[in-house]
Design an enzyme around this catalytic site. Structure first.
Site, PDB file in Angstrom:
ATOM      1  N   LYS A   1     -73.926  61.417  31.310  1.00  0.00           N
ATOM      2  CA  LYS A   1     -73.257  60.388  30.506  1.00  0.00           C
ATOM      3  C   LYS A   1     -71.899  60.027  31.124  1.00  0.00           C
ATOM      4  CE  LYS A   1     -76.933  61.198  28.131  1.00  0.00           C
ATOM      5  NZ  LYS A   1     -76.946  62.153  27.021  1.00  0.00           N
TER       6      LYS A   1
ATOM      7  N   ARG B   1     -80.298  78.011  45.447  1.00  0.00           N
ATOM      8  CA  ARG B   1     -80.442  78.176  43.992  1.00  0.00           C
ATOM      9  C   ARG B   1     -79.257  78.965  43.466  1.00  0.00           C
ATOM     10  NH1 ARG B   1     -83.146  82.233  42.244  1.00  0.00           N
ATOM     11  NH2 ARG B   1     -84.917  81.958  43.642  1.00  0.00           N
TER      12      ARG B   1
ATOM     13  N   TYR C   1     -77.488  65.878  18.742  1.00  0.00           N
ATOM     14  CA  TYR C   1     -78.335  65.194  19.705  1.00  0.00           C
ATOM     15  C   TYR C   1     -79.800  65.575  19.450  1.00  0.00           C
ATOM     16  CZ  TYR C   1     -80.319  63.805  24.163  1.00  0.00           C
ATOM     17  OH  TYR C   1     -81.098  63.241  25.129  1.00  0.00           O
TER      18      TYR C   1
END
Ligand SMILES: *Cc1c(COP(=O)(O)O)cnc(C)c1O
Length: 383
Positions: A201, A50, A102
Site C-alpha cells: 500500500k 531465504r 482488514y
C-alpha cells in the site's frame, strides 16, 4: 544512521549507504540465491537468500528505523507478515482483535488459525476499557488497526498498550499500521510491541509490488520473528524489496498530498446532498477527530461514505467514475474506489463484521484535486 535525523531523511537514507563495492547510490538488486564462502561457514553474513539477502536487509534496516524498532522482517505480502505474528502463538491462546479489520486478516484468523486451536474475540476498540474487558487469562495478543479498514475508526494505541501491559506484561499488542504508515503514527513509540504492514500500500505507493513487514523493538521478539521468517520462508524477492525501498523515499511528500486531497474530498462529500454520511478522521463530524489530532501527524488519504439511494446507487457511483479506478487495494499515487461489502471485505459477509452494503471506500490519490472532485460529482449525479 544518526537517530536524530528527521523522518524525511531516514526515509531516503536509513539502511542504504552507498554500495561498498561500486559506490552505487541506489541499493543494488542482489538477484542471487547463494554466496561464495571463503571457508566452511566463513562468509560475509550471507549464506542463502531465504535466510538473508542484502537488498532485503537494506529494506529491513530502513523499516526498523522508520518505525523506531530494533528490527524489521520483510515478507512476501502483508498477509505473510500477519501470519508470522500469529505463529508466535500456540494452541489454546486467545487473541482480542478490533472488530473492524482488514477482511483478509479476519479470514486468516477464522478460516486458518481457528482450526489450529487459537480463539478470537472481536470488539470495538474505540472505548479502551470496554475493549479490554474482553481480555481473558489466556489472551496473548491484542490486534489493532487505527484507522480501521473500511470504517476509519481510531483507537487510542497508547492507552490500550499501557493498560494491557499493566494488567499482564506477557500480553503483546500488535498494530496493523498499513493505513497510517510510520509517517503519521509510530505505534512502538506509543507502547505497542509489534507493528505489521502491507508494504503493498502506501510504503510501496505505486501499485507495482506486493509485500509485507513486521517490526518490533524487543530483541527476543525480533529473533523469534527472524526464525519464523526463515523457517516458514515467505520472503520477498530482491526486486520487490528494491521497489518498496524506492517507494519509501517519497513517503512523506506523498502522505502530505494524499491527506491534503482527502481533506478536500471529505469536505466536498460531507456537503453533497447525495451523500448520507462520510467517515474521515479529519472531519469535525468524526467522533474521534480529537484523537486523530493527538495520535496522527495528519488524517491520511483514506475515507469512506454512504451515498443516498442504497447499494444500487453506490454501485452506479463506483462504476461511474472515470479517474477513480474501480479496484481493490489502496495507498498508491492513483485514486481508487470500491465497495467493501462485495470486494475487499466480502469474506466478512454474514459475520458480525458485516459491512453496510452501500458503503463506498476511496483511496485518494495524487491527481489534481479539482479533477478528482469533478469526477466524484459527476458519478454522484448520474442515474
Ligand atoms: C492490504 C492489507 C493487508 C494485506 O496485505 P497484502 O499485502 O495484500 O497481503 C493487511 N492489512 C491491511 C490494513 C491492508 O490494507
Amino acid at each position: 544512521m544518526n537517530d536524530e535525523y528527521s523522518f524525511e531523511t531516514l526515509a531516503i537514507h536509513a539502511g542504504q549507504p552507498a554500495d561498498p563495492t561500486t559506490g552505487a547510490v541506489m541499493t543494488p538488486i542482489y538477484q542471487t540465491t547463494t554466496y561464495r564462502q571463503e571457508g566452511v561457514g566463513r562468509h560475509k553474513g550471507y549464506d542463502y537468500s531465504r535466510t538473508a539477502n542484502p537488498t532485503r536487509a537494506a529494506l529491513e534496516a530502513c523499516l526498523a528505523k522508520l518505525e523506531a524498532g530494533r528490527g524489521a522482517l520483510a515478507f512476501a505480502s502483508g498477509m505473510a507478515a500477519i501470519d508470522a505474528v500469529l505463529r508466535l502463538l500456540k494452541p489454546g491462546d486467545h487473541v482480542l482483535a478490533v472488530n473492524d479489520l482488514y477482511g483478509g486478516t479476519y479470514r486468516l484468523f477464522e478460516s486458518v488459525y481457528a482450526k489450529f486451536g487459537l480463539a478470537f474475540t472481536y470488539a470495538s476498540a474505540e472505548d479502551p476499557p470496554a475493549f479490554l474487558s474482553n481480555v481473558r487469562p489466556e489472551t496473548r495478543l491484542i490486534w489493532l488497526e487505527s484507522p480501521t479498514n473500511p470504517m476509519l475508526s481510531l483507537c487510542d494505541i497508547g492507552v490500550i498498550a499501557r493498560t494491557a501491559h499493566a494488567a499482564d506484561p506477557q500480553l503483546r499488542v500488535c498494530v496493523d499500521n498499513t493505513f497510517a504508515t510510520p509517517y503519521l503514527q509510530r505505534p512502538l513509540t506509543l507502547g505497542a510491541d509489534l507493528v505489521v504492514h502491507s508494504t503493498t500500500k502506501y510504503l510501496g505507493g505505486h501499485s507495482d509490488v506486493v509485500g509485507g513487514a513486521v517490526i518490533a523493538d524487543d530483541a527476543d521478539l525480533v529473533e523469534r520473528l527472524a526464525f519464523l521468517q526463515n523457517a516458514a520462508g515467505a520472503v520477498p524477492g530482491p526486486m520487490d524489496c528494491f521497489l518498496v525501498l524506492r517507494g519509501i523515499k517519497t513517503l512523506p511528500v506523498r502522505m502530505d498530498r494524499h491527506a491534503a486531497n482527502a481533506e478536500q474530498i471529505a469536505a466536498f462529500l460531507a456537503g453533497h446532498p447525495g451523500v448520507i454520511s462520510v467517515r474521515y478522521p479529519g472531519l469535525p463530524s468524526h467522533p474521534q477527530s480529537d484523537l486523530a489530532r493527538k495520535q496522527m501527524r495528519n488524517n491520511g488519504g483514506m475515507l469512506s461514505f454512504i451515498p443516498r439511494g442504497g447499494p444500487k446507487k453506490a454501485k452506479l457511483v463506483v462504476e461511474g467514475t472515470k479517474l477513480f479506478s474501480l479496484a481493490e487495494s489502496l495507498g498508491a499515487v492513483e485514486s481508487l474506489i470500491e465497495m467493501p461489502a462485495e470486494m475487499t471485505h466480502a469474506s466478512t459477509a454474514g459475520t458480525p463484521l458485516t459491512i453496510d452494503p452501500a458503503l463506498i471506500r476511496v483511496s485518494v490519490g495524487l491527481e489534481g484535486i479539482a479533477d478528482l472532485i469533478a469526477d466524484l460529482d459527476a458519478a454522484l449525479s448520474s442515474d
